[in-house]
Design a protein around this motif. Structure first.
Motif, PDB file in Angstrom:
ATOM      1  N   CYS A   7       0.861  -1.193   0.000  1.00  0.00           N
ATOM      2  CA  CYS A   7       0.000   0.000   0.000  1.00  0.00           C
ATOM      3  C   CYS A   7       0.896   1.242   0.000  1.00  0.00           C
ATOM      4  O   CYS A   7       1.835   1.316   0.794  1.00  0.00           O
ATOM      5  N   HIS A   9       0.390   4.026   1.204  1.00  0.00           N
ATOM      6  CA  HIS A   9       0.230   4.796   2.440  1.00  0.00           C
ATOM      7  C   HIS A   9       0.672   4.016   3.670  1.00  0.00           C
ATOM      8  O   HIS A   9       1.150   4.599   4.640  1.00  0.00           O
ATOM      9  N   CYS A  10       0.472   2.688   3.663  1.00  0.00           N
ATOM     10  CA  CYS A  10       0.680   1.871   4.858  1.00  0.00           C
ATOM     11  C   CYS A  10       1.881   0.940   4.759  1.00  0.00           C
ATOM     12  O   CYS A  10       2.256   0.324   5.748  1.00  0.00           O
ATOM     13  N   HIS A  57      -8.369  -0.638   0.608  1.00  0.00           N
ATOM     14  CA  HIS A  57      -7.649  -1.040   1.817  1.00  0.00           C
ATOM     15  C   HIS A  57      -8.607  -0.925   3.006  1.00  0.00           C
ATOM     16  O   HIS A  57      -8.504  -0.024   3.828  1.00  0.00           O
ATOM     17  N   CYS A  61      -5.852   2.073   5.598  1.00  0.00           N
ATOM     18  CA  CYS A  61      -6.051   3.511   5.394  1.00  0.00           C
ATOM     19  C   CYS A  61      -7.394   3.833   4.740  1.00  0.00           C
ATOM     20  O   CYS A  61      -7.775   4.993   4.645  1.00  0.00           O
TER      21      CYS A  61
END
Ligand code: ZN
Length: 90
Positions: A7, A9-10, A57, A61
């Protein structure tokens, strides 16, 4: 062995945190023909190889991603935020 999705973001997260929502197709123009809209809404290819899909997700997020996956090997080739791709038009 767990399958991990990178991901943006994660970081690397297990695939169980995601929900797959199908092919990431280019949306037709509003005034496109009925045949074009029928294909976009109802018809799907069953490709072997590289394929873009919308993944959510869900347990992370909560962002929509576009995951490029090889349908033959299930290898994840690329991921990006869906909104970021729309901004760049790619
Ligand atoms: Zn995430």
């Amino acid at each position: 062995m767990a399958s991990l999705i990178p991901c943006p973001h994660c970081g690397q997260r297990p695939k169980e945190e995601f929900t797959v929502k199908g092919a990431a197709l280019a949306r037709p123009a509003a005034d496109a023909s009925l045949e074009v809209w029928f294909d976009y809404v109802y018809l799907r290819d069953n490709p072997r190889g590289r394929y873009d899909e919308h993944w959510h997700h869900t347990s992370g997020c909560r962002r929509w991603l576009i995951v490029t996956r090889n349908t033959a090997t299930h290898e994840i080739e690329d991921t990006c935020d869906s909104a970021a791709r729309e901004e760049t038009g790619q």
